[in-house]
Design a protein around this motif. Structure first.
Motif, PDB file in Angstrom:
ATOM      1  N   MET A  34      15.539 -27.437   9.030  1.00  0.00           N
ATOM      2  CA  MET A  34      16.014 -26.288   9.812  1.00  0.00           C
ATOM      3  C   MET A  34      16.637 -25.254   8.884  1.00  0.00           C
ATOM      4  SD  MET A  34      18.998 -26.227  12.770  1.00  0.00           S
ATOM      5  CE  MET A  34      20.256 -26.998  11.737  1.00  0.00           C
ATOM      6  N   ARG A  35      16.386 -23.980   9.172  1.00  0.00           N
ATOM      7  CA  ARG A  35      17.084 -22.873   8.529  1.00  0.00           C
ATOM      8  C   ARG A  35      17.484 -21.920   9.656  1.00  0.00           C
ATOM      9  NH1 ARG A  35      17.055 -26.015   5.169  1.00  0.00           N
ATOM     10  NH2 ARG A  35      16.419 -25.918   2.985  1.00  0.00           N
ATOM     11  N   ARG A  36      18.709 -22.062  10.147  1.00  0.00           N
ATOM     12  CA  ARG A  36      19.125 -21.327  11.344  1.00  0.00           C
ATOM     13  C   ARG A  36      20.492 -20.694  11.123  1.00  0.00           C
ATOM     14  NH1 ARG A  36      17.623 -20.780  16.570  1.00  0.00           N
ATOM     15  NH2 ARG A  36      15.825 -22.146  16.193  1.00  0.00           N
ATOM     16  N   MET A  37      20.646 -19.453  11.590  1.00  0.00           N
ATOM     17  CA  MET A  37      21.937 -18.777  11.554  1.00  0.00           C
ATOM     18  C   MET A  37      22.524 -18.745  12.960  1.00  0.00           C
ATOM     19  SD  MET A  37      23.142 -15.034  10.148  1.00  0.00           S
ATOM     20  CE  MET A  37      22.471 -14.072  11.509  1.00  0.00           C
ATOM     21  N   LEU A  38      23.756 -19.210  13.070  1.00  0.00           N
ATOM     22  CA  LEU A  38      24.476 -19.208  14.340  1.00  0.00           C
ATOM     23  C   LEU A  38      25.476 -18.059  14.318  1.00  0.00           C
ATOM     24  CD1 LEU A  38      25.409 -20.330  17.040  1.00  0.00           C
ATOM     25  CD2 LEU A  38      26.757 -22.027  15.800  1.00  0.00           C
ATOM     26  N   GLN A  39      25.276 -17.111  15.213  1.00  0.00           N
ATOM     27  CA  GLN A  39      26.135 -15.935  15.268  1.00  0.00           C
ATOM     28  C   GLN A  39      26.935 -15.971  16.559  1.00  0.00           C
ATOM     29  OE1 GLN A  39      24.006 -12.235  15.043  1.00  0.00           O
ATOM     30  NE2 GLN A  39      25.810 -10.996  15.489  1.00  0.00           N
ATOM     31  N   GLY A  40      28.206 -15.609  16.464  1.00  0.00           N
ATOM     32  CA  GLY A  40      29.059 -15.553  17.653  1.00  0.00           C
ATOM     33  C   GLY A  40      30.411 -14.994  17.286  1.00  0.00           C
ATOM     34  N   ASP A  41      31.029 -14.278  18.203  1.00  0.00           N
ATOM     35  CA  ASP A  41      32.343 -13.700  17.943  1.00  0.00           C
ATOM     36  C   ASP A  41      33.366 -14.787  17.633  1.00  0.00           C
ATOM     37  OD1 ASP A  41      31.690 -11.043  18.203  1.00  0.00           O
ATOM     38  OD2 ASP A  41      32.147 -10.971  20.350  1.00  0.00           O
ATOM     39  N   VAL A  42      34.453 -14.388  16.994  1.00  0.00           N
ATOM     40  CA  VAL A  42      35.577 -15.293  16.784  1.00  0.00           C
ATOM     41  C   VAL A  42      36.035 -15.832  18.135  1.00  0.00           C
ATOM     42  CG1 VAL A  42      37.971 -15.432  16.005  1.00  0.00           C
ATOM     43  CG2 VAL A  42      36.316 -14.083  14.702  1.00  0.00           C
ATOM     44  N   GLY A  43      36.176 -17.139  18.250  1.00  0.00           N
ATOM     45  CA  GLY A  43      36.618 -17.735  19.504  1.00  0.00           C
ATOM     46  C   GLY A  43      35.508 -18.065  20.484  1.00  0.00           C
ATOM     47  N   SER A  44      34.249 -17.826  20.082  1.00  0.00           N
ATOM     48  CA  SER A  44      33.141 -18.096  21.013  1.00  0.00           C
ATOM     49  C   SER A  44      32.750 -19.573  21.033  1.00  0.00           C
ATOM     50  CB  SER A  44      31.919 -17.242  20.640  1.00  0.00           C
ATOM     51  OG  SER A  44      31.446 -17.570  19.345  1.00  0.00           O
ATOM     52  N   GLY A  45      33.223 -20.354  20.073  1.00  0.00           N
ATOM     53  CA  GLY A  45      32.962 -21.797  20.100  1.00  0.00           C
ATOM     54  C   GLY A  45      31.843 -22.251  19.186  1.00  0.00           C
ATOM     55  N   LYS A  46      31.745 -21.671  17.985  1.00  0.00           N
ATOM     56  CA  LYS A  46      30.706 -22.082  17.035  1.00  0.00           C
ATOM     57  C   LYS A  46      30.999 -23.474  16.452  1.00  0.00           C
ATOM     58  CE  LYS A  46      31.164 -18.390  14.387  1.00  0.00           C
ATOM     59  NZ  LYS A  46      32.124 -17.582  15.174  1.00  0.00           N
ATOM     60  N   THR A  47      32.289 -23.781  16.269  1.00  0.00           N
ATOM     61  CA  THR A  47      32.650 -25.035  15.598  1.00  0.00           C
ATOM     62  C   THR A  47      32.209 -26.257  16.391  1.00  0.00           C
ATOM     63  OG1 THR A  47      34.552 -23.947  14.580  1.00  0.00           O
ATOM     64  CG2 THR A  47      34.537 -26.337  14.556  1.00  0.00           C
ATOM     65  N   VAL A  48      32.324 -26.214  17.706  1.00  0.00           N
ATOM     66  CA  VAL A  48      31.932 -27.385  18.494  1.00  0.00           C
ATOM     67  C   VAL A  48      30.413 -27.579  18.457  1.00  0.00           C
ATOM     68  CG1 VAL A  48      31.692 -26.245  20.751  1.00  0.00           C
ATOM     69  CG2 VAL A  48      32.366 -28.646  20.647  1.00  0.00           C
ATOM     70  N   SER A 186      28.284 -17.395  11.269  1.00  0.00           N
ATOM     71  CA  SER A 186      28.962 -16.153  10.922  1.00  0.00           C
ATOM     72  C   SER A 186      29.306 -15.366  12.177  1.00  0.00           C
ATOM     73  CB  SER A 186      28.091 -15.297   9.995  1.00  0.00           C
ATOM     74  OG  SER A 186      28.764 -14.101   9.653  1.00  0.00           O
ATOM     75  N   ALA A 187      30.515 -14.793  12.173  1.00  0.00           N
ATOM     76  CA  ALA A 187      30.881 -13.844  13.224  1.00  0.00           C
ATOM     77  C   ALA A 187      30.482 -12.436  12.818  1.00  0.00           C
ATOM     78  CB  ALA A 187      32.381 -13.902  13.493  1.00  0.00           C
ATOM     79  N   THR A 188      30.310 -12.220  11.503  1.00  0.00           N
ATOM     80  CA  THR A 188      30.008 -10.882  10.983  1.00  0.00           C
ATOM     81  C   THR A 188      28.898 -10.962   9.945  1.00  0.00           C
ATOM     82  OG1 THR A 188      31.777 -11.190   9.358  1.00  0.00           O
ATOM     83  CG2 THR A 188      32.320  -9.955  11.366  1.00  0.00           C
ATOM     84  N   PRO A 189      27.670 -11.252  10.357  1.00  0.00           N
ATOM     85  CA  PRO A 189      26.590 -11.375   9.369  1.00  0.00           C
ATOM     86  C   PRO A 189      26.345 -10.058   8.634  1.00  0.00           C
ATOM     87  CG  PRO A 189      25.709 -11.345  11.591  1.00  0.00           C
ATOM     88  CD  PRO A 189      27.199 -11.460  11.719  1.00  0.00           C
ATOM     89  N   ILE A 190      26.166 -10.147   7.321  1.00  0.00           N
ATOM     90  CA  ILE A 190      25.916  -8.962   6.506  1.00  0.00           C
ATOM     91  C   ILE A 190      24.455  -8.549   6.643  1.00  0.00           C
ATOM     92  CG2 ILE A 190      27.758  -9.492   4.867  1.00  0.00           C
ATOM     93  CD1 ILE A 190      25.611 -10.653   3.007  1.00  0.00           C
ATOM     94  N   PRO A 191      24.117  -7.315   6.269  1.00  0.00           N
ATOM     95  CA  PRO A 191      22.729  -6.849   6.419  1.00  0.00           C
ATOM     96  C   PRO A 191      21.687  -7.791   5.810  1.00  0.00           C
ATOM     97  CG  PRO A 191      24.135  -5.001   5.914  1.00  0.00           C
ATOM     98  CD  PRO A 191      25.011  -6.221   5.831  1.00  0.00           C
ATOM     99  N   ARG A 192      22.006  -8.383   4.653  1.00  0.00           N
ATOM    100  CA  ARG A 192      21.024  -9.290   4.043  1.00  0.00           C
ATOM    101  C   ARG A 192      20.749 -10.494   4.949  1.00  0.00           C
ATOM    102  NH1 ARG A 192      20.354 -13.838   1.223  1.00  0.00           N
ATOM    103  NH2 ARG A 192      18.692 -13.855  -0.334  1.00  0.00           N
TER     104      ARG A 192
END
Length: 232
Positions: A34-48, A186-192
Motif C-alpha cells: 500500500m502507498r496511501r496518504m490519509l488527510q484530515g484536519d487536526v482532531g478528525s481522528g487519524k490516529t485511531v 497529514s493535516a496539511t499536505p504540501i504541494p509535492r
C-alpha cells in the motif's frame, strides 16, 4: 476480529473513519504494498485509523512502525495508541515498552517507544526486542531509521506529518526488504504530496467528517508586525 476493538473505544467512530479504515484494509489485503496518504484536519481522528491498521498487522503476526517528526509528538502517539488499544489507562511515567490486553485478542500486544534522547541501555533493549520480534508496534522519531534498528517482520509503516520528513527519510523505512505497506498522514499536505496523489504514486483517503462535539478548526494568517499578539 476488529469489531471488539471498535466497540471498546470510548467514542463512536464517524462514518468517514469507518470508510477510510475500509479503504486501508482493502489495500493491506493485497499482495502489493500500500502507498496511501490519509488527510484530515487536526482532531478528525487519524490516529485511531492508524491504530486499527497497526492492530490488523499484529493480528496477522507482523510488526508495524509509526514515525513522528518530534519526540513530543512520538511520546503523545505512544500514550494515545496505548490508551486506545488498552482498556486500562496508561500514565506517562517513563515507560518505553508496555504489554497490553486488547479487546477481542487472545495475544497480548507489545508497544514500544524509541527516541534519540533515550539512554544507550534503553535503546539497546528496544533494538534487541525489535530484532527478536518481541515488540509488535514501535513508535518513534528519526531514531527508527538509524542503522542499528532491525524490524524483521515489518509489514506496515505509518508516517505522521509526512511533509516534515525528507524524501530519503520516508523511503528508508518503506524500502526495507519486506517492502511494507505505507500509510502517510497529514493535516496539511504540501504541494509535492498532493502531486503524488494526482499522478498515481499515492492513493488518497480523506476524513471529511469531524467527531461530534469537536470545535471547528480556524486557520488564520497574521502579519509579521502582529507577531507578539499572535504569540500572546
Amino acid at each position: 476480529l476488529m469489531e471488539p476493538f471498535f466497540e471498546s473505544l470510548p467514542f463512536q467512530l464517524t462514518g468517514a473513519q469507518y470508510r477510510v479504515i475500509e479503504e486501508v484494509f482493502a489495500d493491506i489485503r493485497l499482495s502489493k504494498p500500500m502507498r496511501r496518504m490519509l488527510q484530515g484536519d487536526v482532531g478528525s481522528g487519524k490516529t485511531v485509523v492508524a491504530a486499527a491498521a497497526m492492530l490488523a498487522s499484529v493480528q496477522n503476526g507482523y510488526q508495524s512502525a509509526l514515525m513522528a517528526p518530534t519526540e513530543i509528538l512520538a511520546e503523545q502517539h505512544f500514550l494515545t495508541i496505548c490508551n486506545l488499544l488498552s482498556e486500562t489507562a496508561l500514565e506517562a511515567d517513563g515507560k518505553y515498552v508496555v504489554t497490553l490486553q486488547v479487546a477481542g485478542m487472545d495475544k497480548k500486544v507489545v508497544v514500544g517507544l524509541l527516541l534519540g534522547s533515550h539512554r544507550k541501555r534503553v535503546k539497546d533493549d528496544v533494538y534487541a526486542m525489535l530484532t527478536a520480534g518481541a515488540i509488535d508496534i514501535i513508535i518513534g522519531t528519526h531514531a527508527l531509521i538509524q542503522s542499528p534498528v532491525d524490524i524483521p517482520n515489518l509489514a506496515l509503516v505509518v508516517v505522521d506529518e509526512q511533509h516534515r520528513f525528507g524524501v530519503m527519510q520516508r523511503a528508508s523505512l518503506s524500502d526495507r526488504g519486506t517492502r511494507p505497506h505505507v500509510l502517510a498522514m497529514s493535516a496539511t499536505p504540501i504541494p509535492r504530496s498532493l502531486a503524488l496523489t494526482v499522478y498515481g504514486d499515492l492513493d488518497a483517503s480523506v476524513i471529511d467528517e469531524m467527531p461530534p462535539g469537536r470545535e471547528s478548526i480556524r486557520t488564520r494568517w497574521v502579519e509579521s508586525e502582529r507577531r507578539d499578539t499572535a504569540y500572546g
